[in-house]
Design a protein around this motif. Structure first.
Motif, PDB file in Angstrom:
ATOM      1  N   GLU A 330      41.785 -10.026  -8.013  1.00 18.52           N
ATOM      2  CA  GLU A 330      43.177 -10.211  -8.439  1.00 18.52           C
ATOM      3  C   GLU A 330      43.632  -8.920  -9.102  1.00 18.52           C
ATOM      4  N   ILE A 331      44.690  -8.331  -8.573  1.00 20.43           N
ATOM      5  CA  ILE A 331      45.104  -7.018  -9.054  1.00 20.43           C
ATOM      6  C   ILE A 331      46.625  -6.904  -9.005  1.00 20.43           C
ATOM      7  N   ALA A 332      47.168  -5.913  -9.692  1.00 27.83           N
ATOM      8  CA  ALA A 332      48.613  -5.696  -9.723  1.00 27.83           C
ATOM      9  C   ALA A 332      49.163  -5.531  -8.316  1.00 27.83           C
ATOM     10  N   SER A 333      50.410  -5.939  -8.122  1.00 30.66           N
ATOM     11  CA  SER A 333      51.007  -5.996  -6.790  1.00 30.66           C
ATOM     12  C   SER A 333      50.998  -4.652  -6.076  1.00 30.66           C
ATOM     13  N   GLY A 334      51.071  -3.559  -6.841  1.00 24.26           N
ATOM     14  CA  GLY A 334      51.067  -2.245  -6.225  1.00 24.26           C
ATOM     15  C   GLY A 334      49.801  -1.939  -5.461  1.00 24.26           C
ATOM     16  N   ALA A 335      48.723  -2.646  -5.776  1.00 26.00           N
ATOM     17  CA  ALA A 335      47.443  -2.425  -5.109  1.00 26.00           C
ATOM     18  C   ALA A 335      47.107  -3.526  -4.119  1.00 26.00           C
ATOM     19  N   THR A 336      48.116  -4.245  -3.659  1.00 25.90           N
ATOM     20  CA  THR A 336      47.882  -5.279  -2.646  1.00 25.90           C
ATOM     21  C   THR A 336      48.368  -4.830  -1.271  1.00 25.90           C
ATOM     22  N   VAL A 337      48.740  -3.562  -1.154  1.00 21.38           N
ATOM     23  CA  VAL A 337      49.173  -3.037   0.141  1.00 21.38           C
ATOM     24  C   VAL A 337      47.946  -2.716   0.995  1.00 21.38           C
ATOM     25  N   LYS A 338      48.176  -2.438   2.273  1.00 21.90           N
ATOM     26  CA  LYS A 338      47.106  -2.356   3.264  1.00 21.90           C
ATOM     27  C   LYS A 338      46.020  -1.350   2.901  1.00 21.90           C
ATOM     28  N   ARG A 339      46.391  -0.179   2.386  1.00 20.66           N
ATOM     29  CA  ARG A 339      45.369   0.837   2.089  1.00 20.66           C
ATOM     30  C   ARG A 339      44.346   0.332   1.097  1.00 20.66           C
ATOM     31  N   PHE A 340      44.759  -0.543   0.176  1.00 18.26           N
ATOM     32  CA  PHE A 340      43.852  -1.084  -0.837  1.00 18.26           C
ATOM     33  C   PHE A 340      43.080  -2.298  -0.329  1.00 18.26           C
ATOM     34  N   THR A 341      43.640  -3.041   0.596  1.00 12.33           N
ATOM     35  CA  THR A 341      42.993  -4.278   1.048  1.00 12.33           C
ATOM     36  C   THR A 341      42.167  -4.088   2.318  1.00 12.33           C
ATOM     37  N   ARG A 389      33.636  -9.850   3.086  1.00 12.12           N
ATOM     38  CA  ARG A 389      33.584 -10.976   2.139  1.00 12.12           C
ATOM     39  C   ARG A 389      34.544 -10.791   0.962  1.00 12.12           C
ATOM     40  N   VAL A 390      35.252  -9.668   0.935  1.00 20.86           N
ATOM     41  CA  VAL A 390      36.132  -9.356  -0.195  1.00 20.86           C
ATOM     42  C   VAL A 390      37.587  -9.602   0.200  1.00 20.86           C
ATOM     43  N   ARG A 391      38.280 -10.343  -0.650  1.00 18.59           N
ATOM     44  CA  ARG A 391      39.690 -10.644  -0.428  1.00 18.59           C
ATOM     45  C   ARG A 391      40.488 -10.181  -1.638  1.00 18.59           C
ATOM     46  N   VAL A 392      41.697  -9.665  -1.414  1.00 22.38           N
ATOM     47  CA  VAL A 392      42.532  -9.137  -2.490  1.00 22.38           C
ATOM     48  C   VAL A 392      43.820  -9.941  -2.567  1.00 22.38           C
ATOM     49  N   GLU A 393      44.192 -10.326  -3.779  1.00 29.29           N
ATOM     50  CA  GLU A 393      45.457 -11.026  -3.988  1.00 29.29           C
ATOM     51  C   GLU A 393      46.116 -10.531  -5.267  1.00 29.29           C
ATOM     52  N   GLY A 394      47.394 -10.804  -5.407  1.00 28.46           N
ATOM     53  CA  GLY A 394      48.142 -10.338  -6.564  1.00 28.46           C
ATOM     54  C   GLY A 394      47.750 -11.067  -7.840  1.00 28.46           C
ATOM     55  N   TYR A 395      47.730 -10.329  -8.937  1.00 32.80           N
ATOM     56  CA  TYR A 395      47.440 -10.925 -10.243  1.00 32.80           C
ATOM     57  C   TYR A 395      48.703 -11.600 -10.760  1.00 32.80           C
ATOM     58  N   ALA A 396      48.524 -12.694 -11.487  1.00 31.76           N
ATOM     59  CA  ALA A 396      49.671 -13.507 -11.912  1.00 31.76           C
ATOM     60  C   ALA A 396      50.603 -12.768 -12.873  1.00 31.76           C
ATOM     61  N   ILE A 397      50.035 -11.903 -13.717  1.00 33.30           N
ATOM     62  CA  ILE A 397      50.839 -11.188 -14.713  1.00 33.30           C
ATOM     63  C   ILE A 397      51.334  -9.881 -14.102  1.00 33.30           C
ATOM     64  N   THR A 413      48.989   1.305 -24.313  1.00 34.30           N
ATOM     65  CA  THR A 413      48.019   0.909 -23.302  1.00 34.30           C
ATOM     66  C   THR A 413      48.705   0.681 -21.967  1.00 34.30           C
ATOM     67  N   GLN A 414      48.190   1.290 -20.914  1.00 34.51           N
ATOM     68  CA  GLN A 414      48.727   1.061 -19.585  1.00 34.51           C
ATOM     69  C   GLN A 414      48.251  -0.296 -19.114  1.00 34.51           C
ATOM     70  N   GLY A 415      49.193  -1.175 -18.796  1.00 31.15           N
ATOM     71  CA  GLY A 415      48.813  -2.534 -18.428  1.00 31.15           C
ATOM     72  C   GLY A 415      48.508  -2.665 -16.953  1.00 31.15           C
ATOM     73  N   VAL A 416      47.246  -2.682 -16.589  1.00 25.61           N
ATOM     74  CA  VAL A 416      46.839  -2.930 -15.208  1.00 25.61           C
ATOM     75  C   VAL A 416      45.881  -4.119 -15.226  1.00 25.61           C
ATOM     76  N   PRO A 417      46.377  -5.303 -15.569  1.00 22.56           N
ATOM     77  CA  PRO A 417      45.482  -6.460 -15.660  1.00 22.56           C
ATOM     78  C   PRO A 417      44.888  -6.801 -14.303  1.00 22.56           C
ATOM     79  N   SER A 418      43.590  -7.059 -14.314  1.00 20.03           N
ATOM     80  CA  SER A 418      42.881  -7.391 -13.082  1.00 20.03           C
ATOM     81  C   SER A 418      41.848  -8.473 -13.381  1.00 20.03           C
ATOM     82  N   ALA A 419      41.396  -9.118 -12.330  1.00 18.45           N
ATOM     83  CA  ALA A 419      40.339 -10.113 -12.476  1.00 18.45           C
ATOM     84  C   ALA A 419      39.529 -10.161 -11.189  1.00 18.45           C
ATOM     85  N   VAL A 420      38.302 -10.656 -11.310  1.00 20.71           N
ATOM     86  CA  VAL A 420      37.424 -10.808 -10.152  1.00 20.71           C
ATOM     87  C   VAL A 420      36.814 -12.199 -10.186  1.00 20.71           C
TER      88      VAL A 420
END
Length: 496
Positions: A330-341, A389-397, A413-420
């Protein structure tokens, strides 16, 4: 009949205003140049100098280890074509600055600040000037600090690659001048190393800015199969900045109002904010090196956050690659584009931006460094299977962009909240992370010299590592910094 000349017409209000505006534009650029032309070692806080030493050592490790990659060998060949290694007296500074600047950024393992990387370019400029001009260790440190601080002002002046609404990302900009800060890192370090006057420094800024790579950041963000010159050739940025300073020293001149005004460089490459005064905000009171952050893994900075969360999960629950059936990042929306996924990245640079690849490397305990980017390893069946086996989706915040406001008192603090979320034979586990290993401005995470030295030793052979660590640690006591530069060049030559 004799011709009579009419009396000159009084200047119009528009002409007067235009002339006044141009003078104000010149003053803005000169203000920046004067500040950094007057900044010497004794005026730099001790902790900032110490951070510059960490940045220097970290960058040297990135350069040395990158040279042994397939792409790194090509970069060194290009540097040689520009003269690198052909002149023992340091006059090969253009070729060397190209080689060092590009190698330092090649694996995406170097420092970061305000959405940019420019430490490698500052180091390329400072080290090559130190060899040519036989600078003292203090003079080298001063050059590095000036280069980094100047680039930081420019980076905050330009802002992030996203449109920002109420502190939240809201779509990408069409124009993003990501190559401007590195060019200024190089020209700033070189101008300080050459001891240029404020007037000469202003000319150096104008020459370098006039010849910087065009701002392709907006175009870069849409690409998937990524080129090995990335969002801009950092070697060329280093060369451009160094040449700008040397050219000004020799007498070349340029547009001295290059930065200011509605048609100045900052406005041209901003894309999202028409306030050209951003680059002067908190000049002299904010030290950007205090907010630098370092990378632990060989990938884009955005991916460092979920990797930090995954590492904690692996430690808590003794998770190994064979245990894992699925990973959801789960990551910020900017990192859910094709190059990242992308689960099957093909190029050397695409590997650095693939979240599935980075997750796989960490789960498989591959050491950070060149091996992460090995084409042979990337095509191995086990690695390809793990990436699937790895899937990427947008983080809720939504992602916050505190750096986007250069007028704030300090870097927040730069807010780049992520989760795994990891599904394993032992169960499903989830971990969040909003900071990374060496996020120096985060209250939960401060580092010291030992962290950077450990990373460096993991990238450089023991014999060269011991020598370089010792030299950087005491660089301010060295009368001729060439001893460090020569030791560095020897380590580069022996990189395999």
């Amino acid at each position: 009949m004799r011709r009579t000349e009419s009396a000159p017409r009084p200047a119009s209000d528009a002409a007067i205003a235009g002339s006044k505006g141009r003078e104000e534009d010149k003053e803005e650029t000169f203000t920046l140049a004067r500040h950094y032309a007057d900044l010497h070692y004794d005026g730099i806080p001790a902790d900032v100098c110490q951070e510059a030493k960490r940045m220097l050592l970290d960058t040297l490790g990135c350069v040395i280890s990158a040279k042994c990659t397939e792409t790194g060998q090509m970069v060194s060949q290009l540097g040689a074509a520009l003269g690198a290694g052909f002149f023992a007296d340091g006059t090969d500074f253009l070729g060397r600055s190209y080689e060092i600047g590009r190698l330092g950024n090649l694996m995406d393992l170097e420092e970061g600040y305000a959405y940019c990387h420019f430490g490698a370019v500052a180091v390329a400029s400072g080290m090559t000037m130190a060899r040519w001009q036989r600078l003292s260790g203090k003079e080298l440190l001063s050059a590095l600090v000036v280069g980094y601080e100047l680039a930081g002002q420019i980076a905050l002046g330009i802002g992030p690659e996203f449109k920002v609404t109420e502190g939240r990302a809201n779509g990408r900009l069409d124009v993003w001048g990501i190559t401007a800060p590195p060019v200024f890192a190089a020209v700033g370090a070189a101008a300080r190393a050459l001891n240029l006057s404020a007037e000469q420094t202003t000319q150096a800024y104008g020459i370098a800015a006039s010849n910087m790579p065009i701002p392709i950041g907006g175009k870069w963000t849409t690409e998937v199969d990524l080129p090995n010159t990335k969002y801009g050739d950092m070697g060329w940025c280093a060369l451009t900045g160094v040449f700008g300073a040397v050219s000004a020293m020799r007498g070349s001149t340029a547009v001295t109002s290059i930065l200011g005004g509605e048609n100045g460089l900052i406005r041209i490459v901003q894309g999202g904010d028409n306030n050209s005064q951003r680059f002067l905000a908190h000049l002299g009171s904010r030290w950007h090196l205090r907010s630098i952050w370092y990378k632990r893994w060989t990938c884009c900075g955005w991916i460092q956050y979920p990797l930090a969360a995954l590492e904690r999960l692996m430690t808590k629950h003794s998770i190994g690659a064979d245990d894992v059936s699925e990973v959801v990042v789960e990551i910020a929306s900017g990192a859910t584009v094709k190059r990242f996924t992308d689960t099957q990245p093909q190029s050397f640079i695409s590997l650095q931006f693939s979240i599935p690849h980075a997750i796989s490397m960490l789960l498989m305990n591959v050491p950070a460094g060149p091996e992460w980017l090995s084409a042979e390893l990337a095509q191995a069946r086990a690695v390809k299977t793990m990436r699937e086996r790895v899937r990427v989706e947008g983080y809720a915040i939504p992602q916050a962009y505190s750096y986007a406001d250069p007028f704030a008192d300090t870097d927040a603090t730069q807010g780049v909240p992520s989760a795994v979320r990891v599904t394993t034979t032992k169960g499903t586990f989830r971990e969040e992370s909003d900071y990374i290993w060496a996020d120096n401005h985060h209250p939960k995470n401060r580092i010291d010299d030992s962290h950077i030295q450990a990373k460096f030793r993991g990238l450089v052979g023991a014999d060269h590592a011991d020598r370089l660590v010792a030299l950087v640690a005491d660089i301010e006591r060295v009368d001729d910094a060439s001893v460090l530069v020569d030791a560095f060049y020897a380590a580069m030559a022996n990189s395999r």
